[in-house]
Scaffold this motif. Structure first.
Motif, PDB file in Angstrom:
ATOM      1  N   VAL A 162      17.038   2.776  52.866  1.00 41.43           N
ATOM      2  CA  VAL A 162      17.161   1.604  53.726  1.00 41.43           C
ATOM      3  C   VAL A 162      16.075   1.710  54.770  1.00 41.43           C
ATOM      4  CG1 VAL A 162      18.476   0.445  55.430  1.00 41.43           C
ATOM      5  CG2 VAL A 162      19.439   1.266  53.459  1.00 41.43           C
ATOM      6  N   ALA A 163      16.177   3.084  55.569  1.00 42.98           N
ATOM      7  CA  ALA A 163      14.984   3.310  56.432  1.00 42.98           C
ATOM      8  C   ALA A 163      13.752   3.149  56.043  1.00 42.98           C
ATOM      9  CB  ALA A 163      15.234   4.635  57.152  1.00 42.98           C
ATOM     10  N   SER A 164      13.432   3.614  54.820  1.00 45.86           N
ATOM     11  CA  SER A 164      12.003   3.780  54.229  1.00 45.86           C
ATOM     12  C   SER A 164      11.838   2.271  54.038  1.00 45.86           C
ATOM     13  CB  SER A 164      12.097   4.564  53.127  1.00 45.86           C
ATOM     14  OG  SER A 164      12.866   4.156  52.144  1.00 45.86           O
ATOM     15  N   GLN A 165      13.016   1.573  53.721  1.00 44.19           N
ATOM     16  CA  GLN A 165      12.665   0.118  53.237  1.00 44.19           C
ATOM     17  C   GLN A 165      11.961  -0.830  54.531  1.00 44.19           C
ATOM     18  OE1 GLN A 165      12.888  -1.423  50.439  1.00 44.19           O
ATOM     19  NE2 GLN A 165      12.573  -3.537  50.766  1.00 44.19           N
ATOM     20  N   PHE A 166      12.698  -0.775  55.809  1.00 41.67           N
ATOM     21  CA  PHE A 166      12.146  -1.423  56.696  1.00 41.67           C
ATOM     22  C   PHE A 166      11.035  -0.550  57.409  1.00 41.67           C
ATOM     23  CE2 PHE A 166      16.044   0.837  58.679  1.00 41.67           C
ATOM     24  CZ  PHE A 166      15.071   1.411  59.765  1.00 41.67           C
ATOM     25  N   VAL A 167      11.009   0.809  57.410  1.00 37.76           N
ATOM     26  CA  VAL A 167       9.584   1.321  57.649  1.00 37.76           C
ATOM     27  C   VAL A 167       8.419   0.748  57.025  1.00 37.76           C
ATOM     28  CG1 VAL A 167       8.309   3.321  58.027  1.00 37.76           C
ATOM     29  CG2 VAL A 167      10.952   3.156  58.815  1.00 37.76           C
ATOM     30  N   ARG A 168       8.415   0.740  55.779  1.00 36.36           N
ATOM     31  CA  ARG A 168       7.474   0.519  54.850  1.00 36.36           C
ATOM     32  C   ARG A 168       7.168  -1.088  54.816  1.00 36.36           C
ATOM     33  NH1 ARG A 168       9.565   2.823  50.433  1.00 36.36           N
ATOM     34  NH2 ARG A 168       8.689   1.371  49.020  1.00 36.36           N
ATOM     35  N   PHE A 169       7.869  -1.836  54.583  1.00 34.03           N
ATOM     36  CA  PHE A 169       7.738  -3.250  54.782  1.00 34.03           C
ATOM     37  C   PHE A 169       7.925  -4.221  55.913  1.00 34.03           C
ATOM     38  CE2 PHE A 169       9.451  -1.697  50.470  1.00 34.03           C
ATOM     39  CZ  PHE A 169       8.007  -2.022  49.894  1.00 34.03           C
ATOM     40  N   GLY A 170       8.425  -3.418  57.101  1.00 40.40           N
ATOM     41  CA  GLY A 170       8.376  -4.135  58.240  1.00 40.40           C
ATOM     42  C   GLY A 170       7.213  -3.713  58.730  1.00 40.40           C
ATOM     43  N   GLU A 171       6.452  -4.348  59.641  1.00 39.59           N
ATOM     44  CA  GLU A 171       5.660  -3.753  60.616  1.00 39.59           C
ATOM     45  C   GLU A 171       5.784  -3.892  62.037  1.00 39.59           C
ATOM     46  OE1 GLU A 171       2.199  -6.072  60.761  1.00 39.59           O
ATOM     47  OE2 GLU A 171       3.103  -7.799  60.183  1.00 39.59           O
ATOM     48  N   ALA A 172       5.420  -2.807  62.755  1.00 41.34           N
ATOM     49  CA  ALA A 172       5.332  -2.717  64.462  1.00 41.34           C
ATOM     50  C   ALA A 172       4.354  -3.431  64.962  1.00 41.34           C
ATOM     51  CB  ALA A 172       5.366  -1.428  64.579  1.00 41.34           C
ATOM     52  N   THR A 173       4.810  -4.801  65.199  1.00 43.59           N
ATOM     53  CA  THR A 173       4.085  -6.014  65.576  1.00 43.59           C
ATOM     54  C   THR A 173       3.440  -5.845  66.996  1.00 43.59           C
ATOM     55  OG1 THR A 173       5.673  -7.265  65.921  1.00 43.59           O
ATOM     56  CG2 THR A 173       4.558  -7.470  63.781  1.00 43.59           C
ATOM     57  N   GLY A 174       4.053  -4.950  67.681  1.00 43.40           N
ATOM     58  CA  GLY A 174       4.147  -5.133  69.381  1.00 43.40           C
ATOM     59  C   GLY A 174       2.898  -4.544  69.718  1.00 43.40           C
ATOM     60  N   THR A 175       1.710  -4.630  69.190  1.00 44.90           N
ATOM     61  CA  THR A 175       0.465  -3.889  69.471  1.00 44.90           C
ATOM     62  C   THR A 175      -0.129  -4.516  70.492  1.00 44.90           C
ATOM     63  OG1 THR A 175      -0.604  -5.037  67.535  1.00 44.90           O
ATOM     64  CG2 THR A 175       0.036  -2.742  67.094  1.00 44.90           C
ATOM     65  N   GLY A 176      -1.270  -3.874  70.889  1.00 45.72           N
ATOM     66  CA  GLY A 176      -2.327  -4.670  71.920  1.00 45.72           C
ATOM     67  C   GLY A 176      -1.933  -3.996  73.346  1.00 45.72           C
TER      68      GLY A 176
END
Lengths: 100, 486, 518, 654, 167
Positions: free
Chosen positions: E102-116
């Motif tokens: 599960v974790a790898s799933q959301f780590v790989r396919f989710g993205e940390a969008t809060g950049t900038g």
């Protein structure tokens, strides 16, 4: 090139290992250590993300997580000691007076 | 350098943390008092802490309707926070009232007990007023750590150690998930301030498709689910409640649970609003599971404390129905219900304190046989609380349930409401069983050990008054709960 | 006084109960006397209602009282909203009238904890009166549930050998129904609010005007009807009744039979039927069928009972079958018959339970086989028992006849004709089981030595029975006293049920969405 | 003008109340009996007054509304009385015979415990019966209808310590209830049917006035009338509901005389007469009535052959005579039916009272001799003629009357019925044949009764036979009066053919005439036919008498041989055709078994089983789930992880 | 080069973490734990967060582990390590793997969008990591900081109450 994903995966793995330990080990202290592993995994996530995101909040968070970890260590170990005094045991199997 | 200091000072707004500040300071002061007071002399510490609670309460009430922000948005003392703070203060007050004689009876009169409760309350307040994940997390930890201590307070009683340890390990374990979730949310939104997260989600809605966001939200919620003891994160509850000192059990079942609900509501409605579809389902399922499991297992309990523990699980389930509704009525319903629940459940536990022997081995169904005849007043009070827990008019339990189910039905969750009422029908059985033993069976023993401790009695009286008041003319407080929603 | 007579009448017993708690528990005479005084005073207060001719002229609500109670902005509002019309009037009177009798009947029966007993009775009275006068569904529900508590204790503490089972069963069984009704109540309220209809709290008067779509009505009627059906009780939801009746102390049985069961039927008349007329028409055949089954079934089962009290309990199932059948006829004769039959059942069955109580006090058994030949030993008792028996059989000239006759006549007029034919056989069966039990208890020679020195009724007991006998004949010979005041209300009710023709709902409130996909 | 009509039922009611409430205090039998009888006398006088008033009146139908009773919607029921020739005749009979029987009871019931109870009930009965006959609408009539049922219940069960008595009482009431079921159904359907035509009434006059709204001969009217007829069979002990009447003989003899011979049992006939318009509209019903009547007459007569209990014989003869009346009604001879009702009231009452007097004497004798033989068994009697002459003569006269010997009352009434059953448009020769046979049988068993009781050798136990007294005047005077009526009572209705001018029929014409001519119900046929028929019937009656003489006077051995020859037939008849057993087998036992099944199995096991079962299921679930709470911390942790994995996984992979 | 290093350290971290669980003797577990912590410290350095690395070593390796080892010694572990020291490894392992999936799933396919965010490597180089932490801590997170203080107080208090030998 190492991306944030690598770090996140690594921490996920560590987190899983920690969980495994909590679920399997009988020795209370080791269980506690495993929980620490989990927390550290989270810390790694925080730091990695904070760098990725580009602000300090994450690292501040880690800072506090460490504090909490310390506090929990104190209290938790105190509890373990108290228990040990009464039961001469550190085995998590041995605290199941209360059940059903 | 100067301007940094200026900035730092500008950020500070003590108004926003005044109640918790009062409690913390009082707590520290009382630690000293406790240290320098002779062994076993703790009554004055108790009264002083109650006084501080009263002050904190007054301050909180005075702050009603004027929202205070502060500390760069890491805390916000609004009506919502105030309402829950009041619940926690109330719970703490009642706990302290019913504690002193109990500690003496259990032969462990330690003055540090009261400051700990004050710190717990303060932690709860930070939790309910925190608008920054960090604040919420730290509040939660303050709450938990002191509760670990309190749960295991009687260090020479095995069941106390056990409940403390279980609570500690599982608490720490769940903290891991909570943190993981917060980390993910932080990664997705780039901030830990929940209003900013909410704003961020508002700004780019597609984030709700981002599984990292979803996973983060859910993981964080599991942390709160653990605190409110929602199935399947409930399993610590019976053991810990049974093992902990009864006043602490009472406190745990009311104050921290309310705080957890508050934090849950705030993060849910502020930063996870985008996930409504998902969360409604999750809450739906968990609510039903929680009610059902709690009630069913309670049916077969003989130990009263444990039975009430399971019943408190079930009640958490009812409260979650209000969350499913996902509307104002439901939210205020939860608040009102928490208030009501504080009165009725703590009252019930107070009774258990009075009828318990040292070591509380006798708190079983058979243990209360004929109690109603030997101790009529206690019996009546207990019945009132039980009827309230059943949700029967004219007690507060009914109005509380009504409020919540009204929310659910208003939102169209008829079948959830039906399941809810059927559950309370099931729950009737084990509450009735207590009365069966109290009144329909002949006394086994004469309950000679039962002494009506004045302070505990006072707490019971307060609880009865609250239950009946909220049951007959709940309008005013329902109105407050309504205003406290956001 | 006059303008809030109802409230005074309703809450006087509650006040009395509180006052009662301050009487020392060993002063039994005073306790009994006080409780009796309170109930009598309540009766006196309620008397003006019975003599008020306004009911003859208008079928609306009178003695209205309206106070705002719980107002939570747009969330919900409840009001203290009470009043009586020709329908509830007689049930209120029945309640206030039965209560002193019930209290008097327990003069020597109850030994332990008289204080609690009296307190419970008074509390119960407040609950019953409140339920009858409530015009606000929420208020009604409060009183409705309030009745459970004292009854639970009455059965559980002062009941017979199997009392715990009976008490818990009674409590849970009836609570299940009412909880479902609660959902229904809330639903109706939000339906009204969201469909923009005018509401004043949970006031029924406004709810009557709603045009609830059929599918919603269906489920709502189910919720309400189920709850009331349990209380009535309609076969097959009746099994709590024999247990509760058998175990309850005499006073409890009397009140249970005389008033509490009427809650169910009253609920149908006041709420379930006029609120959901379309669904009602769907359910009528079904319910009528169950009522008829109840009549025959109850009679047959009663016939074979060995315990007098159980017999009477099952006979109530049959009697209430007539009531329901009459009500579902939806015409004047039927409904008036049903209503009057409610009163009759209250009087006759109440009296029967008293009679069983007398026997029980003397012999501490209710087994029919234990008795026999009592007519020789206790002639007065025999006479009274006989009269009550025949009133329960429905002999013309006694109250029972008027009710059954009208109910059946109404049913024959309506399209329940065939049900009515079968229901009429109940007339035969009633005679069979009542006369048989009467024969087994009263006739023959005294065989059981224990009955040799059994005493005839005491003055107190006769005094208890006389008012009941009076009404047995009054209703039998001049029921118009009651119909005069009942008719306008019933006419209004029937018109109002007929006027509510199906109106297609345009805006579907969100509360009803869930029903769309049903 | 008829304002005092209400006094007629009122007086007996008053008597009933007085005796009922204070009789116990009064104790003095003379006073109690006096009050009871006096009340009857008073109401008799009022009845007579009203009767003659009506005779002289041109307007023959009078309704008197006393008060409103039930007013609901369109239904308006009043307490109202109806005086017309029919009810006038009935009140005369009821009050007249009633008075005599009250008088008789004073002596007969002497020394009984609950003397006051008896007179109170008897008065109450009179009241109810008068309400029945005077009732102006079906409901008031029904009050009387059920009231008499109640009183007969009470009076049959008068010796309630005897199991058989209370059983008989219960049986009587329940069987009557079955009839009432019919009555009610008929009433309801009628009301509904009329209401459908916009007429909301159950008032007899209005019903009669609006009967034409219903389709004559239609299914509806047939059902209605059949239902009413079911009611009649219950009250008047016709097939299939006649079984209660013989058992009813458990009651004191005056009761049998008043209720089960003279008045109550004729209520069914009266009711049909009262609603003759409706019945006339339903020919098939009329046919049914006639058939049932004839069948009953025959059945009962045949049973009467074999009974030895003096009262039972009379009981069956009553049933049989009632059958006659129904036959009359069925063939449209309404007035004839009522006529026979009246004459039957006279001679049957007389017979019963006579038998009562005999029993009384026998009882006295046995009591005196401390014997416990059955005082009612004819086999213990014989030769009483000399012991109790008055009783003997009166009894003989009434017997002759019932046997239909010419110039006695029974002859006229019975003969008119026979004639109608033969010649009526609704009649049929078969009816006549059956009726005539029954006449013969009647003559036979009645004289069998007389011979066995009053003639021949004295079979009474020697120790008792010398103590058989003649009864006191309170008993004999009524006997004589009734005997006189039994002889002359018929002359009010001598048919034209016998030179009379059927006053009785003419008097009742306003009631029946309309229906009769509307549906042309009249007997037609030449005088010759009629004369022959009369001759035949008379000769058959005489033949019956002769047979009786032959078998019970000339050589008493015959009956024994006879029964020996036809043993099976005899047993069959003796056991009343096993009708009671049949009913037990068909209705009573199945009902009981079914009831037991419903209670023990269905109610307790199934219905309640489901309730308790569901509770049990929940408890079971709880007890099971409970063991998920192992107390091992890591299991809890597992649960949490599972929760997380499921919740998060569901959305992460979903 | 950096990649290689990362994998190396990651490997060490994972292995030592596994050994924490694997070792029968709590002392060895503790030592392995230290290793894990150190690896994490290394990662913090790689993530340009030297201050974090420092407190990681100080707090965790320095304080917590020491505490743990003290406790182990205190409770003379000898008798606590007899017999089975693990249970339900299979089920728990499966569960952990699932969770990892599960974790790898959301780590790989989710993205940390809060950049900038404004804190880039350049900013860190310019201002310095510690100061940045300090600013954040004392400008934005004063309250949590104070709360942390209270928390530690509670911890001390708790330890005192629970572990005291006699009252």
């Amino acid at each position: 090139m190492i991306t944030v994903t690598h770090y996140l995966l690594l921490s996920a793995i560590l987190f899983a290992i920690g969980t495994f330990g909590v679920l399997t080990r009988k020795n209370a202290i080791v269980v506690f250590m495993c929980i620490e592993v989990m927390l550290n995994a989270v810390n790694l996530t925080f730091v990695a993300l904070s760098r990725h995101v580009g602000n300090m909040d994450g690292q501040i968070f880690v800072f506090f997580v460490m504090t909490v970890a310390a506090a929990e260590a104190a209290v938790g170990l105190a509890l373990i000691i108290a228990f040990y005094r009464n039961k001469e045991s550190l085995d998590v199997d041995d605290f199941n007076m209360l059940k059903w | 350098m100067e301007n940094l200091v200026q900035e730092a000072i500008q950020n500070v707004n003590l108004q926003a943390v005044m109640p918790s500040l009062i409690l913390t300071v009082a707590g520290m002061a009382l630690l000293l008092v406790a240290v320098f007071s002779p062994r076993g002399k703790t009554i004055h510490v108790a009264w002083l802490s109650i006084a501080s609670l009263v002050v904190a309460g007054i301050v909180t009430i005075m702050g009603w309707n004027d929202t205070q922000f502060g500390f760069a948005g890491s805390v916000q003392l609004d009506n919502f926070a105030a309402f829950f703070s009041m619940i926690c203060i109330l719970a703490a007050g009642l706990t302290i009232l019913m504690s002193d004689e109990y500690l003496k009876r259990e032969n462990f009169p330690v003055g540090e007990y009261y400051p700990l409760i004050l710190f717990t309350t303060a932690g709860a307040m930070w939790m309910v007023s925190g608008t920054d994940l960090i604040t919420i997390f730290l509040g939660l930890e303050v709450l938990s750590v002191s509760l670990y201590v309190l749960a295991g307070f009687f260090r020479d009683q095995e069941r106390c150690n056990e409940s403390g340890l279980k609570y500690f390990f599982l608490g720490a374990f769940s903290t891991g998930f909570l943190l993981y979730g917060m980390a993910l949310l932080y990664g997705v939104s780039g901030t830990t301030k929940i209003y900013d997260i909410g704003a961020y989600v508002q700004a780019n809605p597609d984030v709700t498709m981002n599984i990292m966001f979803i996973a983060g939200g859910l993981l964080m919620l599991t942390g709160f689910f653990f605190k409110i003891a929602a199935v399947p994160f409930h399993m610590w509850t019976p053991d810990v409640y049974q093992g902990a000192p009864t006043p602490i059990t009472a406190f745990m079942s009311a104050g921290p649970k309310a705080a957890a609900f508050a934090a849950l509501i705030r993060v849910t409605f502020v930063c996870l609003e985008g996930m409504q579809d998902h969360l409604t389902t999750v809450f739906w399922v968990l609510a039903v599971l929680t009610m059902t499991v709690g009630n069913l297992i309670a049916l077969s309990q003989k130990d009263l404390k444990r039975m009430l523990a399971y019943s408190s699980i079930a009640h958490a389930g009812y409260a979650m129905v209000g969350l499913v509704a996902w509307n104002e009525i439901g939210m205020s319903g939860v608040m009102f219900y928490m208030l009501v629940y504080t009165f009725m459940n703590m009252g019930a536990f107070a009774i258990l304190i009075l009828i318990g022997r040292r070591g509380e081995e006798n708190l079983t169904l058979e243990g209360v046989s004929g109690l109603g005849y030997k101790q009529p007043l206690l019996g009546i009070a207990f019945c009132i609380f039980l009827f309230a827990l059943m949700g029967l008019p004219p007690t507060a339990g009914f109005t509380g349930k009504f409020y919540i189910f009204a929310g659910a039905i208003n939102a169209g969750f008829i079948w959830l409401a039906v399941l809810g009422v059927l559950n309370s029908a099931v729950s009737l059985y084990y509450y009735l069983r207590i009365m069966v033993h109290m009144y329909f069976k002949d006394p086994q023993e004469d309950f000679s050990w039962v002494k009506i401790y004045p302070a505990t009695a006072l707490s019971i009286v307060i609880a009865v008054a609250g239950v009946l008041y909220l049951g007959v003319v709940p309008g005013a407080l329902m109105q407050f709960a309504k205003m406290a929603g956001f | 006084m006059a303008d809030n007579l109802l409230s005074i009448m309703t809450f006087l017993p509650l006040v009395g109960m509180v006052a009662l708690l301050f009487i020392p528990r060993d002063n039994e005479a005073m306790l009994k006397g006080f409780a009796l005084a309170v109930s009598l005073l309540t009766f006196l207060i309620s008397l003006p209602l019975a003599f008020d001719n306004v009911f003859k002229t208008s079928g609306g609500m009178h003695y209205r009282e309206f106070y705002e109670w719980i107002h939570v902005g747009e969330f919900f509002q409840m009001n203290y909203n009470v009043g009586v019309d020709g329908i509830s009037l007689w049930l209120v009177m029945l309640t206030t009238f039965i209560m002193p009798i019930a209290i008097l009947s327990t003069w020597n029966a109850v030994k332990k904890n008289i204080k609690g007993f009296m307190a419970m009775l008074l509390l119960l009275q407040t609950g019953m009166l409140g339920a009858f006068i409530s015009l606000d569904l929420f208020l009604f529900y409060i009183f409705w549930e309030l009745m459970l508590i004292p009854m639970y204790f009455l059965i559980g503490i002062w009941g017979g050998s199997n009392r715990i089972y009976a008490a818990v069963k009674f409590f849970i069984y009836t609570a299940v129904g009412s909880l479902l009704m609660l959902v229904g109540i809330i639903f109706v309220y939000y339906y009204a609010v969201q469909s923009g209809s005018p509401v004043s709290g949970f006031g029924v008067a406004e709810f009557y005007q709603l045009d609830i779509p059929y599918n919603a009505q269906f489920w709502l009627f189910l919720a309400f009807g189920f709850s009331f059906a349990i209380k009535v009780p309609i076969f097959p939801l009746h099994t709590w009744l024999p247990d509760a009746h058998t175990e309850a102390p005499t006073a409890g049985s009397v009140i249970l039979a005389a008033v509490l069961l009427k809650m169910g039927t009253y609920g149908y008349v006041r709420f379930a039927m006029p609120l959901f007329p379309e669904a009602l028409h769907t359910f009528i055949p079904f319910l009528a069928f169950l009522s008829v089954v109840g009549i025959i079934y109850g009679s047959l089962v009663a016939m074979m009972q060995e315990d007098v009290k159980k017999l009477v309990a099952y006979s109530s199932v049959a009697h209430l079958g007539f009531v329901m059948l009459g009500l579902f006829a939806l015409n004047m004769q039927g409904m008036a018959g049903g209503m009057i039959q409610m009163i009759n059942h209250g009087i006759s069955t109440g009296a029967l339970f008293l009679i069983v109580g007398f026997l029980y006090e003397r012999r501490h058994t209710r087994q029919i086989s234990e008795f026999g030949g009592l007519a020789v030993k206790m002639p007065v008792f025999a006479t009274i028992f006989l009269i009550i028996t025949f009133s329960s059989i429905g002999l013309p000239g006694t109250n029972g006849f008027v009710g059954e006759f009208l109910a059946l006549m109404g049913a024959f007029e309506s399209n329940l004709r065939w049900f009515a034919v079968f229901a009429t056989t109940g007339v035969i069966l009633a005679a069979v089981y009542m006369l048989w039990v009467y024969q087994r208890i009263m006739f023959g020679k005294v065989t059981n030595p224990a009955n040799e020195d059994i005493k005839d009724l005491s003055a107190r007991e006769i005094v208890i029975m006389l008012p009941l006998l009076l009404f047995v004949f009054w209703i039998g010979i001049y029921p118009n006293t009651f119909f005069d005041k009942m008719n306008p209300a019933l006419e209004q009710l029937i018109d109002q049920m007929n006027n509510q023709v199906a109106v297609v709902e345009v805006v579907q409130p969100t509360v009803a969405n869930v029903l769309e996909n049903k | 003008m008829y304002g005092n009509l209400w006094l007629i039922p009122f007086f007996p009611l008053l008597g009933a109340i007085i005796n009922g409430l204070f009789g116990k205090k009064i104790k003095n039998e003379a006073v109690i009996g006096g009050i009871g009888t006096l009340m009857m006398v008073l109401s008799f006088l009022v009845a007579v007054q009203n009767f003659f008033r009506l005779l002289g009146d041109t307007e023959k139908v009078h309704e008197i509304v006393l008060a409103s009773w039930i007013t609901v919607g369109n239904l308006q029921v009043n307490w109202e009385l109806l005086l017309d020739p029919l009810s006038a005749v009935m009140i005369l009979v009821v009050t007249g015979v009633g008075t005599l029987i009250h008088l008789y009871s004073i002596g007969y019931m002497h020394g009984e415990t609950g003397y006051y109870r008896f007179f109170s009930y008897l008065n109450l009965f009179a009241f109810a019966m008068l309400m029945l006959v005077l009732g102006g609408n079906a409901l008031v009539m029904f009050i009387g209808w059920e009231g008499v049922g109640l009183c007969s219940y009470l009076l049959i069960g008068y010796y309630y310590e005897k199991k058989s008595a209370s059983d008989a009482a219960k049986k009587a009431f329940v069987v009557n209830r079955v009839g009432d079921f019919g009555f009610l159904c008929g009433l309801f359907i009628l009301f509904w049917a009329l209401a459908g035509n916009g007429v909301w009434t159950i008032n007899f006059v209005e019903i009669a006035a609006n009967a034409h709204l219903l389709e004559s001969g239609g299914a509806l009217i047939t059902i209605v009338t059949l239902a009413f007829f079911l009611g009649a069979t219950g009250k008047s002990a016709q097939i299939p509901l006649f079984t209660w009447l013989p058992d009813a003989m458990e009651g004191p003899t005056p009761v049998s005389a008043l209720i089960h011979a003279a008045t109550m049992v004729t209520a069914g006939v009266y009711m049909i007469g009262r609603m003759n318009i409706l019945f006339a509209m339903a020919p098939s019903t009329m046919m049914t009535i006639a058939i049932i009547g004839a069948a009953t007459a025959f059945l009962a007569a045949s049973i009467g052959f074999a009974q030895n209990d003096i009262k039972r014989v009379l009981a069956y003869s009553t049933v049989s005579q009632l059958g006659y009346m129904f036959l009359a009604m069925g063939v449209g001879a309404f007035s004839a039916g009522i006529f026979h009702l009246m004459t039957h009231a006279f001679f049957k009452a007389c017979l019963f009272l006579g038998s009562g007097s005999v029993i009384h004497a026998m009882h006295h004798a046995y009591h005196h001799a401390h014997l416990h033989d059955d005082p009612q068994d004819m086999r213990n009697m014989g030769g009483l003629r000399s012991k109790m002459p008055i009783t003997y003569w009166t009894f003989l006269l009434s017997t002759i009357a019932i046997a239909g010997v010419p110039l006695f009352s029974g002859f006229f009434s019975k003969d008119e019925i026979l004639w109608w059953s033969f010649g009526s448009t609704a009649g049929h020769p078969i009816f006549w044949i059956i009726a005539v046979c029954v006449a013969g049988m009647t003559a036979f068993y009645m004289f069998r009764l007389v011979f066995m009781t009053f003639f021949g050798a004295q079979r009474t136990d020697a120790r008792a036979k010398d103590h058989i007294p003649e009864s006191p005047w309170t008993i004999t005077v009524p006997l004589m009066i009734l005997a006189f009526l039994a002889v002359v009572g018929g002359y009010v209705g001598v048919p034209k053919i016998l030179g009379g001018s059927n006053h009785f029929g003419n008097f009742l014409a306003p009631v029946f005439g309309h229906a009769q001519e509307l549906h042309d119900l009249h007997a037609h046929g030449s005088h010759a036919v009629e004369y022959t028929l009369i001759a035949l019937s008379v000769s058959i009656a005489l033949f019956g008498i002769y047979m009786a003489w032959l078998m019970y006077m000339k050589n008493p051995a015959l009956p024994a041989q006879f029964t020996a020859r036809f043993a099976g037939l005899y047993r069959f008849v003796f056991n009343k055709w096993y009708i009671d057993e049949l009913y037990d087998f068909l209705f009573v036992n199945p009902c009981k078994r079914f009831g037991t099944f419903l209670w023990r199995i269905f109610d307790v096991k199934i219905v309640d089983g489901i309730v308790n079962g569901s509770a049990w299921v929940f408890k079971g679930l709880g007890a099971g789930l409970r063991y998920t709470q192992t107390g091992y911390m890591y299991n809890y942790a597992v649960a949490m992880v599972v929760g997380v994995v499921v919740i998060v996984g569901f959305y992460v992979f979903g | 080069m950096e990649t290689l290093f990362f994998y190396l350290v990651a490997g060490v971290a994972i292995v030592s973490a596994i050994f924490v669980i694997k070792c029968r003797n709590p002392i060895n577990s503790a030592l392995n734990l230290v290793t894990t912590f150190l690896c994490l410290a290394v990662f913090y350095v790689m993530l340009e967060s030297p201050f974090m690395a420092a407190i990681q070593i100080i707090v965790y390796a320095g304080a917590i582990i020491v505490l743990i080892i003290f406790v182990i010694m205190l409770l003379n572990f000898g008798k606590t390590i007899k017999g089975r020291y693990m249970h339900g490894a299979a089920g728990a392992g499966l569960l952990s793997v699932l969770m990892l999936l599960v974790a790898s799933q959301f780590v790989r396919f989710g993205e940390a969008t809060g950049t900038g965010g404004e804190i880039t490597s350049a900013v860190i180089d310019e201002i310095g990591h510690t100061e940045l932490i300090g600013r954040a801590l004392f400008l934005d997170f004063v309250l949590p900081f104070e709360i942390a203080g209270v928390l530690l107080l509670i911890a001390i208090l708790g330890a005192l109450i629970l572990a005291k030998q006699k009252v």
